[in-house]
Design a protein around this motif. Structure first.
Motif, short mmCIF file in Angstrom:
data_model
loop_
_atom_site.label_atom_id
_atom_site.label_comp_id
_atom_site.label_asym_id
_atom_site.label_seq_id
_atom_site.Cartn_x
_atom_site.Cartn_y
_atom_site.Cartn_z
N LYS A 148 0.83 -1.21 0.00
CA LYS A 148 0.00 0.00 0.00
C LYS A 148 0.86 1.26 0.00
O LYS A 148 0.53 2.24 -0.67
CB LYS A 148 -0.94 0.01 1.20
N LEU A 149 1.96 1.25 0.74
CA LEU A 149 2.86 2.40 0.78
C LEU A 149 3.48 2.65 -0.60
O LEU A 149 3.54 3.79 -1.06
CB LEU A 149 3.97 2.18 1.81
N LEU A 150 3.92 1.57 -1.26
CA LEU A 150 4.50 1.72 -2.59
C LEU A 150 3.44 2.17 -3.60
O LEU A 150 3.74 2.93 -4.52
CB LEU A 150 5.15 0.42 -3.04
N CYS B 81 7.15 -3.09 -10.79
CA CYS B 81 7.48 -3.94 -9.65
C CYS B 81 6.22 -4.36 -8.89
O CYS B 81 6.10 -5.52 -8.48
CB CYS B 81 8.43 -3.23 -8.70
N LEU B 82 5.28 -3.45 -8.70
CA LEU B 82 4.04 -3.79 -8.00
C LEU B 82 3.22 -4.80 -8.79
O LEU B 82 2.62 -5.72 -8.20
CB LEU B 82 3.22 -2.53 -7.74
N ALA C 250 1.41 6.61 -6.93
CA ALA C 250 0.40 7.61 -7.27
C ALA C 250 0.94 9.03 -7.10
O ALA C 250 0.66 9.92 -7.91
CB ALA C 250 -0.84 7.42 -6.42
N THR C 251 1.75 9.24 -6.07
CA THR C 251 2.35 10.55 -5.85
C THR C 251 3.32 10.91 -6.97
O THR C 251 3.34 12.05 -7.45
CB THR C 251 3.07 10.57 -4.49
N ALA C 252 4.12 9.94 -7.40
CA ALA C 252 5.07 10.19 -8.50
C ALA C 252 4.33 10.51 -9.80
O ALA C 252 4.75 11.38 -10.56
CB ALA C 252 5.99 9.00 -8.69
N SER D 110 10.31 6.91 -12.47
CA SER D 110 10.19 6.27 -11.16
C SER D 110 8.84 5.61 -10.99
O SER D 110 8.74 4.49 -10.48
CB SER D 110 10.40 7.30 -10.05
N ALA D 111 7.80 6.29 -11.42
CA ALA D 111 6.45 5.72 -11.34
C ALA D 111 6.32 4.48 -12.20
O ALA D 111 5.70 3.49 -11.79
CB ALA D 111 5.42 6.76 -11.75
N ALA D 112 6.93 4.49 -13.36
CA ALA D 112 6.87 3.32 -14.24
C ALA D 112 7.59 2.13 -13.61
O ALA D 112 7.10 1.00 -13.66
CB ALA D 112 7.48 3.65 -15.60
#
Length: 60
Positions: free
Chosen positions: A10-12, A48-49, A17-19, A41-43
């Motif tokens: 959830k943190l990641l 990874c998620l 979403a922030t990125a 970074s978001a990609a």
């Protein structure tokens, strides 16, 4: 998935979403380097998620 792993997931997801949001705001403001860095970074975090989620989905 254990409780700490679920919280980390959830943190990641929140960091992802922030990125994405930073990238969407920085692009039109002509902060190109910041927008590209946040988008890449978001990609990476999204990839990874997805792989991590599929790993646990397949184990069930």
């Amino acid at each position: 998935m254990t409780e700490p792993e679920h919280k980390l997931y959830k943190l990641l997801l929140f960091a992802d979403a922030t990125a994405i949001l930073i990238s969407m705001v920085a692009g039109p403001l002509r902060h190109t380097a910041l927008a590209i860095g946040a988008a890449s970074s978001a990609a990476l975090v999204s990839l990874c998620l997805i792989v991590y989620g599929l790993y646990f989905w397949a184990r069930r």
